[in-house]
Enzyme design. Structure first.
Site, PDB file in Angstrom:
ATOM      1  N   CYS A 142     102.039 -39.426  -7.860  1.00  0.00           N
ATOM      2  CA  CYS A 142     100.691 -39.728  -8.353  1.00  0.00           C
ATOM      3  C   CYS A 142     100.433 -41.231  -8.291  1.00  0.00           C
ATOM      4  O   CYS A 142     101.103 -42.012  -8.965  1.00  0.00           O
ATOM      5  CB  CYS A 142     100.507 -39.215  -9.776  1.00  0.00           C
ATOM      6  SG  CYS A 142      98.858 -39.549 -10.436  1.00  0.00           S
ATOM      7  N   LYS A 152     108.467 -34.533  -5.691  1.00  0.00           N
ATOM      8  CA  LYS A 152     107.406 -34.934  -4.769  1.00  0.00           C
ATOM      9  C   LYS A 152     107.216 -36.434  -4.908  1.00  0.00           C
ATOM     10  O   LYS A 152     107.138 -36.959  -6.022  1.00  0.00           O
ATOM     11  CB  LYS A 152     106.086 -34.230  -5.066  1.00  0.00           C
ATOM     12  CG  LYS A 152     104.999 -34.656  -4.066  1.00  0.00           C
ATOM     13  CD  LYS A 152     103.615 -34.108  -4.379  1.00  0.00           C
ATOM     14  CE  LYS A 152     102.632 -34.633  -3.324  1.00  0.00           C
ATOM     15  NZ  LYS A 152     101.239 -34.268  -3.629  1.00  0.00           N
ATOM     16  N   ASN A 206     103.392 -33.591   3.564  1.00  0.00           N
ATOM     17  CA  ASN A 206     102.122 -33.521   2.844  1.00  0.00           C
ATOM     18  C   ASN A 206     101.244 -34.711   3.253  1.00  0.00           C
ATOM     19  O   ASN A 206     101.746 -35.783   3.550  1.00  0.00           O
ATOM     20  CB  ASN A 206     102.404 -33.551   1.331  1.00  0.00           C
ATOM     21  CG  ASN A 206     101.147 -33.666   0.493  1.00  0.00           C
ATOM     22  OD1 ASN A 206     101.018 -34.605  -0.276  1.00  0.00           O
ATOM     23  ND2 ASN A 206     100.241 -32.722   0.613  1.00  0.00           N
ATOM     24  N   GLY A 207      99.941 -34.464   3.269  1.00  0.00           N
ATOM     25  CA  GLY A 207      98.980 -35.521   3.579  1.00  0.00           C
ATOM     26  C   GLY A 207      98.184 -35.212   4.833  1.00  0.00           C
ATOM     27  O   GLY A 207      98.752 -35.008   5.898  1.00  0.00           O
ATOM     28  N   ASP A 208      96.861 -35.150   4.712  1.00  0.00           N
ATOM     29  CA  ASP A 208      95.954 -34.931   5.850  1.00  0.00           C
ATOM     30  C   ASP A 208      96.164 -33.584   6.531  1.00  0.00           C
ATOM     31  O   ASP A 208      95.908 -33.458   7.733  1.00  0.00           O
ATOM     32  CB  ASP A 208      96.090 -36.051   6.889  1.00  0.00           C
ATOM     33  CG  ASP A 208      95.426 -37.347   6.455  1.00  0.00           C
ATOM     34  OD1 ASP A 208      94.713 -37.323   5.434  1.00  0.00           O
ATOM     35  OD2 ASP A 208      95.628 -38.377   7.125  1.00  0.00           O
ATOM     36  N   ARG A 211      94.274 -31.473  -1.371  1.00  0.00           N
ATOM     37  CA  ARG A 211      92.823 -31.527  -1.605  1.00  0.00           C
ATOM     38  C   ARG A 211      92.055 -30.463  -0.835  1.00  0.00           C
ATOM     39  O   ARG A 211      91.049 -29.947  -1.315  1.00  0.00           O
ATOM     40  CB  ARG A 211      92.305 -32.922  -1.232  1.00  0.00           C
ATOM     41  CG  ARG A 211      92.693 -34.002  -2.238  1.00  0.00           C
ATOM     42  CD  ARG A 211      92.321 -35.384  -1.737  1.00  0.00           C
ATOM     43  NE  ARG A 211      93.095 -35.752  -0.565  1.00  0.00           N
ATOM     44  CZ  ARG A 211      92.740 -36.709   0.294  1.00  0.00           C
ATOM     45  NH1 ARG A 211      91.607 -37.358   0.126  1.00  0.00           N
ATOM     46  NH2 ARG A 211      93.510 -37.009   1.325  1.00  0.00           N
TER      47      ARG A 211
END
Length: 264
Positions: free
Chosen positions: A26, A65, A127-129, A152
């Site tokens: 985070c 994570k 993770n990401g995009d 997201r």
């Protein structure tokens, strides 16, 4: 506070989850500037010691994570960190492929997850995009990782999971969700939130999600405004019921698209 995290893990274990995941990813300033979340990346040795403590306190598998680094390092720590976390008993690692300082800005560099996976035996999850089924397939192919995490995109388009599953199992892409399907899932979500949170808080929470549920229809803005103006649960349910009777746009009724025509 490593001790408090270990205590929290013990409490969480009593609820019977499948595993305990430590969130060291985070980046939100009010969290990270206090040393929590991605703030642990400013002191990787302390992060490893904390993970060791949590692992020692619970019988369940512990996963982590994190991000690829804080953002100021001359050399990002994620590859060495992956080895060290594995050595203290962490059972899987999810890597958000941005630094903490990047937040959600700039492209995610999936290669860092691949580098981490190459030096450990535990599963690494990239993770990401990852916003489409094709993204998921490319991320796995490029990194050799054990899985992908979708964040997201799942909020604005929860059907992404069935699309990814079809892509990875070489099945035809599922048809786009119909307006009725979108509305029914939105209604189910609203009712579930109301049962747990109460109607007022549920309406507030879903107010941020209506646009994602209702897709890209030309009428979406007016529908969202109408729903957000509702102050009673019954009002919102009545609006959703009327939307479920709206005529389907032709594009939403075409059914599965042939391979090669995958879209977001």
């Amino acid at each position: 506070d490593a001790e408090r995290l270990a205590q929290a893990a013990s409490i969480a274990q009593a609820a019977g989850p499948a595993f305990i995941d430590i969130n060291c990813g985070c980046w939100v300033p009010k969290v990270a500037r206090k040393g929590a979340g991605a703030g642990w990346l400013r002191d990787p040795s302390a992060m490893v010691a904390m993970a060791r403590m949590v692992v020692s306190r619970v019988a369940l598998p512990v996963t982590v994570k994190t991000r690829i680094g804080w953002g100021d390092e001359a050399e990002l720590p994620i590859v060495d960190l992956a080895r060290r976390l594995q050595d203290v008993g962490v059972r899987a690692l999810t890597v958000h492929c941005r630094t903490a300082r990047m937040g959600h800005s700039g492209p995610a560099d999936w290669s860092w997850a691949g580098r981490a996976q190459a030096v450990v035996q535990i599963p690494v999850i990239v993770n990401g995009d990852i916003r489409t089924a094709n993204d998921a397939a490319r991320a796995l192919e490029q990194t050799g990782c054990a899985g992908v995490m979708i964040g997201r995109r799942a909020i604005e388009h929860p059907w992404i999971f069935r699309e990814v599953r079809a892509r990875l199992t070489h099945q035809p892409k599922p048809g786009a969700p119909s307006l009725r399907e979108r509305v029914e899932l939105c209604r189910d979500h609203l009712l579930a939130r109301a049962e747990v949170q109460g109607a007022r808080q549920a309406l507030h929470t879903l107010g941020k999600l209506y646009a994602g549920y209702l897709g890209k229809s030309a009428q979406r803005a007016s529908w969202v405004s109408e729903l957000q103006a509702c102050t009673q649960l019954e009002e919102a349910l009545a609006v959703l019921a009327s939307l479920s009777l709206e005529e389907e746009p032709e594009s939403a009724m075409r059914g599965p698209q042939p391979r090669g025509q995958l879209s977001d």
